[in-house]
Design a protein around this motif. Structure first.
Motif, PDB file in Angstrom:
ATOM      1  N   SER A 135     -81.636  70.137 -14.633  1.00 15.79           N
ATOM      2  CA  SER A 135     -82.676  70.886 -13.928  1.00 15.79           C
ATOM      3  C   SER A 135     -83.567  69.933 -13.140  1.00 15.79           C
ATOM      4  CB  SER A 135     -83.539  71.655 -14.933  1.00 15.79           C
ATOM      5  OG  SER A 135     -84.345  70.739 -15.662  1.00 15.79           O
ATOM      6  N   GLU A 136     -84.436  70.532 -12.382  1.00 13.82           N
ATOM      7  CA  GLU A 136     -85.433  69.786 -11.612  1.00 13.82           C
ATOM      8  C   GLU A 136     -86.281  68.924 -12.544  1.00 13.82           C
ATOM      9  OE1 GLU A 136     -86.396  68.338  -8.563  1.00 13.82           O
ATOM     10  OE2 GLU A 136     -85.272  70.160  -8.073  1.00 13.82           O
ATOM     11  N   LYS A 137     -86.408  69.384 -13.800  1.00 12.40           N
ATOM     12  CA  LYS A 137     -87.232  68.661 -14.752  1.00 12.40           C
ATOM     13  C   LYS A 137     -86.422  67.578 -15.482  1.00 12.40           C
ATOM     14  CE  LYS A 137     -90.637  69.641 -18.241  1.00 12.40           C
ATOM     15  NZ  LYS A 137     -90.138  69.943 -19.583  1.00 12.40           N
ATOM     16  N   SER A 138     -85.223  67.945 -15.977  1.00 10.88           N
ATOM     17  CA  SER A 138     -84.467  66.997 -16.798  1.00 10.88           C
ATOM     18  C   SER A 138     -83.812  65.910 -15.960  1.00 10.88           C
ATOM     19  CB  SER A 138     -83.398  67.726 -17.613  1.00 10.88           C
ATOM     20  OG  SER A 138     -82.392  68.241 -16.764  1.00 10.88           O
ATOM     21  N   ASN A 139     -83.312  66.278 -14.773  1.00 14.04           N
ATOM     22  CA  ASN A 139     -82.609  65.281 -13.962  1.00 14.04           C
ATOM     23  C   ASN A 139     -82.577  65.688 -12.492  1.00 14.04           C
ATOM     24  OD1 ASN A 139     -80.976  63.324 -12.862  1.00 14.04           O
ATOM     25  ND2 ASN A 139     -79.526  63.293 -14.560  1.00 14.04           N
ATOM     26  N   PRO A 140     -83.733  65.528 -11.818  1.00 12.88           N
ATOM     27  CA  PRO A 140     -83.799  65.948 -10.404  1.00 12.88           C
ATOM     28  C   PRO A 140     -82.792  65.204  -9.521  1.00 12.88           C
ATOM     29  CG  PRO A 140     -85.826  64.805 -11.087  1.00 12.88           C
ATOM     30  CD  PRO A 140     -85.020  65.021 -12.318  1.00 12.88           C
ATOM     31  N   ASN A 141     -82.462  63.974  -9.870  1.00 12.74           N
ATOM     32  CA  ASN A 141     -81.505  63.225  -9.042  1.00 12.74           C
ATOM     33  C   ASN A 141     -80.104  63.807  -9.151  1.00 12.74           C
ATOM     34  OD1 ASN A 141     -83.187  61.262  -7.842  1.00 12.74           O
ATOM     35  ND2 ASN A 141     -83.268  60.138  -9.779  1.00 12.74           N
ATOM     36  N   ALA A 142     -79.726  64.213 -10.366  1.00 17.08           N
ATOM     37  CA  ALA A 142     -78.401  64.831 -10.529  1.00 17.08           C
ATOM     38  C   ALA A 142     -78.362  66.152  -9.772  1.00 17.08           C
ATOM     39  CB  ALA A 142     -78.079  65.051 -12.007  1.00 17.08           C
ATOM     40  N   LEU A 143     -79.437  66.920  -9.912  1.00 18.04           N
ATOM     41  CA  LEU A 143     -79.477  68.224  -9.236  1.00 18.04           C
ATOM     42  C   LEU A 143     -79.373  68.041  -7.720  1.00 18.04           C
ATOM     43  CD1 LEU A 143     -79.677  71.163 -10.048  1.00 18.04           C
ATOM     44  CD2 LEU A 143     -82.146  71.033  -9.695  1.00 18.04           C
ATOM     45  N   ALA A 144     -80.113  67.077  -7.201  1.00 17.84           N
ATOM     46  CA  ALA A 144     -80.060  66.806  -5.758  1.00 17.84           C
ATOM     47  C   ALA A 144     -78.646  66.397  -5.343  1.00 17.84           C
ATOM     48  CB  ALA A 144     -81.057  65.704  -5.394  1.00 17.84           C
ATOM     49  N   SER A 145     -77.942  65.701  -6.237  1.00 19.17           N
ATOM     50  CA  SER A 145     -76.576  65.261  -5.911  1.00 19.17           C
ATOM     51  C   SER A 145     -75.622  66.431  -5.717  1.00 19.17           C
ATOM     52  CB  SER A 145     -76.023  64.361  -7.029  1.00 19.17           C
ATOM     53  OG  SER A 145     -76.896  63.306  -7.305  1.00 19.17           O
ATOM     54  N   THR A 146     -75.986  67.602  -6.293  1.00 20.65           N
ATOM     55  CA  THR A 146     -75.057  68.742  -6.258  1.00 20.65           C
ATOM     56  C   THR A 146     -75.344  69.713  -5.106  1.00 20.65           C
ATOM     57  OG1 THR A 146     -76.437  70.190  -7.634  1.00 20.65           O
ATOM     58  CG2 THR A 146     -74.931  68.716  -8.794  1.00 20.65           C
ATOM     59  N   ARG A 147     -76.241  69.348  -4.211  1.00 18.47           N
ATOM     60  CA  ARG A 147     -76.645  70.312  -3.181  1.00 18.47           C
ATOM     61  C   ARG A 147     -75.710  70.362  -1.979  1.00 18.47           C
ATOM     62  NH1 ARG A 147     -79.112  73.942  -5.971  1.00 18.47           N
ATOM     63  NH2 ARG A 147     -77.484  73.066  -7.283  1.00 18.47           N
ATOM     64  N   GLN A 148     -74.769  69.432  -1.887  1.00 16.94           N
ATOM     65  CA  GLN A 148     -73.716  69.551  -0.866  1.00 16.94           C
ATOM     66  C   GLN A 148     -72.432  68.846  -1.297  1.00 16.94           C
ATOM     67  OE1 GLN A 148     -74.326  67.309   2.768  1.00 16.94           O
ATOM     68  NE2 GLN A 148     -76.219  66.467   1.934  1.00 16.94           N
ATOM     69  N   GLY A 149     -71.337  69.282  -0.710  1.00 14.83           N
ATOM     70  CA  GLY A 149     -70.039  68.641  -0.967  1.00 14.83           C
ATOM     71  C   GLY A 149     -69.641  68.624  -2.432  1.00 14.83           C
ATOM     72  N   THR A 150     -70.097  69.611  -3.199  1.00  9.39           N
ATOM     73  CA  THR A 150     -69.879  69.613  -4.647  1.00  9.39           C
ATOM     74  C   THR A 150     -68.946  70.749  -5.073  1.00  9.39           C
ATOM     75  OG1 THR A 150     -71.987  68.538  -5.084  1.00  9.39           O
ATOM     76  CG2 THR A 150     -71.124  69.919  -6.857  1.00  9.39           C
ATOM     77  N   ILE A 151     -68.142  70.473  -6.081  1.00 12.23           N
ATOM     78  CA  ILE A 151     -67.309  71.524  -6.671  1.00 12.23           C
ATOM     79  C   ILE A 151     -67.907  71.893  -8.029  1.00 12.23           C
ATOM     80  CG2 ILE A 151     -65.013  72.120  -7.561  1.00 12.23           C
ATOM     81  CD1 ILE A 151     -63.887  70.031  -5.552  1.00 12.23           C
ATOM     82  N   PHE A 152     -68.228  73.143  -8.213  1.00 11.21           N
ATOM     83  CA  PHE A 152     -68.754  73.626  -9.495  1.00 11.21           C
ATOM     84  C   PHE A 152     -67.621  74.283 -10.271  1.00 11.21           C
ATOM     85  CE2 PHE A 152     -72.276  73.606  -6.511  1.00 11.21           C
ATOM     86  CZ  PHE A 152     -73.273  72.975  -7.239  1.00 11.21           C
ATOM     87  N   THR A 153     -67.559  74.008 -11.552  1.00 11.02           N
ATOM     88  CA  THR A 153     -66.497  74.579 -12.388  1.00 11.02           C
ATOM     89  C   THR A 153     -67.119  75.344 -13.554  1.00 11.02           C
ATOM     90  OG1 THR A 153     -65.036  72.742 -11.818  1.00 11.02           O
ATOM     91  CG2 THR A 153     -64.439  74.022 -13.762  1.00 11.02           C
ATOM     92  N   ASN A 154     -66.765  76.602 -13.684  1.00 12.05           N
ATOM     93  CA  ASN A 154     -67.155  77.437 -14.836  1.00 12.05           C
ATOM     94  C   ASN A 154     -68.661  77.670 -14.975  1.00 12.05           C
ATOM     95  OD1 ASN A 154     -64.503  77.770 -15.444  1.00 12.05           O
ATOM     96  ND2 ASN A 154     -64.452  76.306 -17.145  1.00 12.05           N
TER      97      ASN A 154
END
Ligand code: OXD
Ligand code: MN
Length: 588
Positions: free
Chosen positions: A308-327
Motif C-alpha cells: 500500500s501507499e503506507k507499507s511500500n509506496p515505492n513498490a506501489l509506484a513500480s506497479t503503475r505501468q508496464g505491470t502484469i497483475f496475477t490473481n
C-alpha cells in the motif's frame, strides 16, 4: 534464427521433436514482437488489458485455481547421486526423471506455439551474468520474462556462437494437471524441466529455478554464491553509499525492506535508501578482495496483498505501468485492480481472483493471498543508479532474519564470519497464535534457502565457510534481525517498515567501527541507547526488552538446532559443530 550457436540450435531441435509444436517463434525482444504477443495473449484470454489510461501497459492474468503457488513437494533436484541433493530436497534419479517427463512432454505442444526465449540473468556484458534459454508454450511466460530478465537477441549476443554455458529451460502448461505437475532441476546438465503449471514461481525459469537452484550449484563449483537476498544501498548526507544484502524467508517483508523510505529524521539529514534488488543476489569476490553483488533480475515479482501507499509506496509506484497483475481483484467500474491491504475501499462492482462476482462484504478474500505483481525495476522511484552496473556493488553487511515472537532479539552481530554462517544456518520462523500468545511451530530455513538450494545443504554451509576464508578480513560483517517480537498480547513491539532504518544505522555503525556493542552469549548487541528511537512512541526501556536474550529459551533453541543439524550427518562442517558447542557453553 537469432543465433548461430549450434549448442542452442541442436537443443531447440530436440525439444521441438519432443513437444511437437505447430509453430516455433524466436523472441528477439523487440517492442513490435512483444506488442504482437500481448495482442495474442489478450485474444486467447490468457491476459486482459486493464484501463490503459490509469494503468498504461498493464494486464491482468488469472491462473487456474489449482495453480497459485510454488509447489515444493513437486520440486525435484535430479542429481546423479542422491546424496548430492541432500536431506532438504526431493531427489529424483535423472535417468528416470527424463524418461518419465519425456512421456508427459511428448507432443504436449501440438496445436500450440513454442516460444524460444533467450535471456540474461544479470546486466548484459557483466562477468557475473549468465544466459538462459526458456522454451515455453505460454505467452504469459514470455511477457513476464520480458519484465523479470534482460530478454531477447542481446542475450544470444552475450552468449556468443560457440559457448555451451547456458541454462536449458523447458516449460509447458500441458493440461495444468496438478497430479502431473513437476518442477525438475538437473544441476549437472544446466537443465530445468517444468510441466503442468502456469504459476510464476514454477514457470519463470530464470527466477527461483535458475538464479537460485541451478546458480547455487554453479556458484559452489565456480567459487561464488547465489543467495535469496535483497540488496539495498544507504546513502549518507556526504553522498557515500554503503550496501547491505539481507536474507529473509518468503513473506517476511523483503520487498518492503529493499525499498524502505527512511524516517523523517534521517531524510531531514539527507539520508537516502536505494534498492538494488528485492529477492536474489549473486555474490562474487571482486579484484579488491571484497564481496560484490548484482541482482540478476530486472523486475519485481512481488506479493500484492499488504502492498500500500503506507507499507511500500515505492513498490506501489513500480506497479503503475508496464505491470502484469496475477490473481488480484478486478474493479469492473474502471477496469483497475485491487487487493486486501491496498486501501480501505474495496470495489463494490468487482471480480475476485477466480473471476467470479465478488462482494467485499461477504468476508471472503477478493485477491488470492499469494497474488502478485510483475513490475519493471526501472519503474521503482528508489532504484539504485548502480542497478545496471556490470561490476555490481560492494557489500558491507549481510543480514539474516526470521519471524520470531520471543527468542531472537531485534538485532545482533555475529562474533566473526564462521559464527555468522552459524547464525544464518539456524534461521527460523514461527507461526504465533496471536489470541493466546502461544508460540507456534518453528520452521528452520537456513539462509532462507531451504526451498532454493540446488545441492546438499551441508555442502552449502561448507561453501559459505570456504568463501569466508577467501574473503579474510575483507569479509562483510554478519548480523541477525527480528522485526517480529511480540508483547504479552501478541502485538508487534517494533514498528518495522521504514523504522527498520534505525537498526540498519546501527549495523552500518558497526561496519564502520563508530558504535559500540555489548557481548552476549549469542553475539554482539547494541547498547539500548544506540538504537535511535527519536520520534517513536517507544523508549530505551522498550528497546532493552527487544534486545533481551532469554537464556532458557535459547537453551531450548540450542536443542532444536542440535536436532536440525542431525539431518546433515557427516556433511555438517566441523566449524558449525564447534559453533553450536560454543553457544551451548556460553549459555551454561
Ligand atoms: C518468492 C518466494 O516468490 O520467496 O520470492 O517465494
Ligand atoms: Mn523469494
Amino acid at each position: 534464427m537469432l543465433t548461430k550457436n549450434k549448442n542452442v540450435l541442436d537443443w531447440v531441435d530436440k525439444m521441438v521433436a519432443l513437444t511437437k509444436p505447430d509453430e516455433v517463434v524466436w523472441i528477439d525482444g523487440s517492442d513490435e514482437q512483444l506488442e504482437q504477443i500481448r495482442a495474442k495473449s489478450v485474444a486467447s484470454g490468457e491476459m486482459q488489458a486493464l484501463n490503459q489510461e490509469k494503468l498504461p501497459g498493464c494486464y491482468l492474468h488469472r491462473t487456474a485455481i489449482n495453480d497459485v503457488a510454488r509447489v515444493e513437494h513437486r520440486t525435484f533436484i535430479c542429481s546423479r547421486k542422491e546424496e548430492d541433493a541432500g536431506p532438504t530436497n526431493n531427489w529424483w534419479n535423472p535417468t528416470e526423471a527424463y524418461a518419465e517427463l519425456s512421456k508427459l512432454f511428448d507432443g504436449c505442444m501440438k496445436g500450440r506455439t513454442m516460444y524460444v526465449i533467450p535471456y540474461s540473468m544479470g546486466p548484459i556484458g557483466s562477468e557475473f551474468s549468465k544466459v538462459g534459454v526458456e522454451l515455453t508454450d505460454s505467452t504469459y511466460v514470455v511477457l513476464n520474462m520480458d519484465i523479470m530478465t534482460r530478454m531477447g537477441k542481446q542475450a544470444f549476443d552475450h552468449l556468443g556462437d560457440e559457448s555451451n554455458d547456458f541454462v536449458r529451460g523447458l516449460h509447458s502448461k500441458a493440461q495444468l494437471d496438478e497430479e502431473k505437475r513437476y518442477i525438475c532441476h538437473f544441476p549437472e546438465d544446466n537443465t530445468i524441466w517444468s510441466i503442468n503449471s502456469g504459476y510464476g514461481g514454477n514457470v519463470l525459469l530464470g527466477k527461483k529455478c535458475f538464479a537460485l537452484r541451478i546458480a547455487s550449484y554453479q556458484g559452489k563449483n565456480e567459487g561464488w554464491m547465489a543467495e535469496h537476498m535483497l540488496i539495498l544501498g544507504i546513502e549518507n548526507p556526504q553522498g557515500e553509499v554503503k550496501y547491505i544484502a539481507a536474507a529473509f524467508p518468503s513473506a517476511c517483508g523483503k520487498t518492503n525492506l529493499a525499498m524502505l523510505i527512511p524516517p523523517q529524521l534521517y531524510r531531514d539529514k539527507g539520508y537516502k535508501v536505494w534498492c538494488v534488488g528485492d529477492d536474489i543476489a549473486w555474490l562474487r569476490i571482486g579484484p579488491d578482495g571484497r564481496l560484490w553483488a548484482i541482482n540478476p533480475e530486472n523486475g519485481f515479482f512481488g506479493v500484492a496483498p499488504g502492498t500500500s501507499e503506507k507499507s511500500n509506496p515505492n513498490a506501489l509506484a513500480s506497479t503503475r505501468q508496464g505491470t502484469i497483475f496475477t490473481n488480484v481483484v478486478q474493479n469492473l467500474d474502471d477496469n483497475t485492480v485491487w487487493w486486501e491491504g491496498l486501501d480501505k475501499n474495496p470495489p463494490k462492482n468487482a471480480l475476485n481472483w477466480k473471476g467470479e462476482k465478488w462482494d467485499p462484504a461477504s468476508g471472503e478474500k477478493g485477491a488470492h493471498p499469494n497474488s502478485r505483481f510483475t513490475a519493471p525495476a526501472k519503474n521503482c522511484p528508489c532504484i539504485s543508479p548502480e542497478f545496471n552496473n556490470p561490476q555490481g556493488v560492494p557489500i558491507s553487511a549481510i543480514i539474516f532474519g526470521g519471524r520470531r515472537a520471543k527468542t531472537a532479539p531485534l538485532v545482533y552481530q555475529s562474533f566473526d564470519w564462521n559464527h555468522g554462517v552459524f547464525v544464518g544456518s539456524i534461521m527460523a520462523s514461527e507461526t504465533t497464535a496471536a489470541a493466546t500468545g502461544k508460540v507456534g511451530v518453528v520452521r528452520r530455513d537456513p539462509m532462507a534457502m531451504l526451498p532454493f538450494c540446488g545441492y546438499h545443504m551441508g555442502d552449502y554451509f561448507a561453501h559459505w565457510i570456504e568463501m569466508g576464508k577467501k574473503l579474510g578480513d575483507k569479509a562483510p560483517k554478519i548480523f541477525n534481525t527480528n522485526w517480529f517480537r511480540t508483547d504479552e498480547e501478541g502485538h508487534f513491539i517494533w514498528p518495522g517498515f521504514g523504522d527498520n532504518m534505525r537498526v540498519l544505522m546501527w549495523i552500518l555503525g558497526r561496519c564502520e567501527g563508530t558504535v559500540d556493542a555489548v557481548e552476549t552469549p549469542i553475539g554482539y548487541e547494541p547498547k539500548p541507547e544506540d538504537i535511535n528511537v527519536e520520534g517513536l512512541d517507544i523508549d530505551t526501556e522498550v528497546v532493552k526488552g527487544l534486545l533481551d536474550v532469554d537464556k532458557a529459551l535459547w537453551k531450548e533453541e540450542a536443542a532444536g538446532i542440535r536436532e536440525f543439524y542431525g539431518k546433515f550427518g557427516d556433511k555438517l562442517p566441523q566449524e558449525l559443530k564447534d559453533q553450536l558447542a560454543g553457544l551451548e557453553k556460553r549459555l551454561g
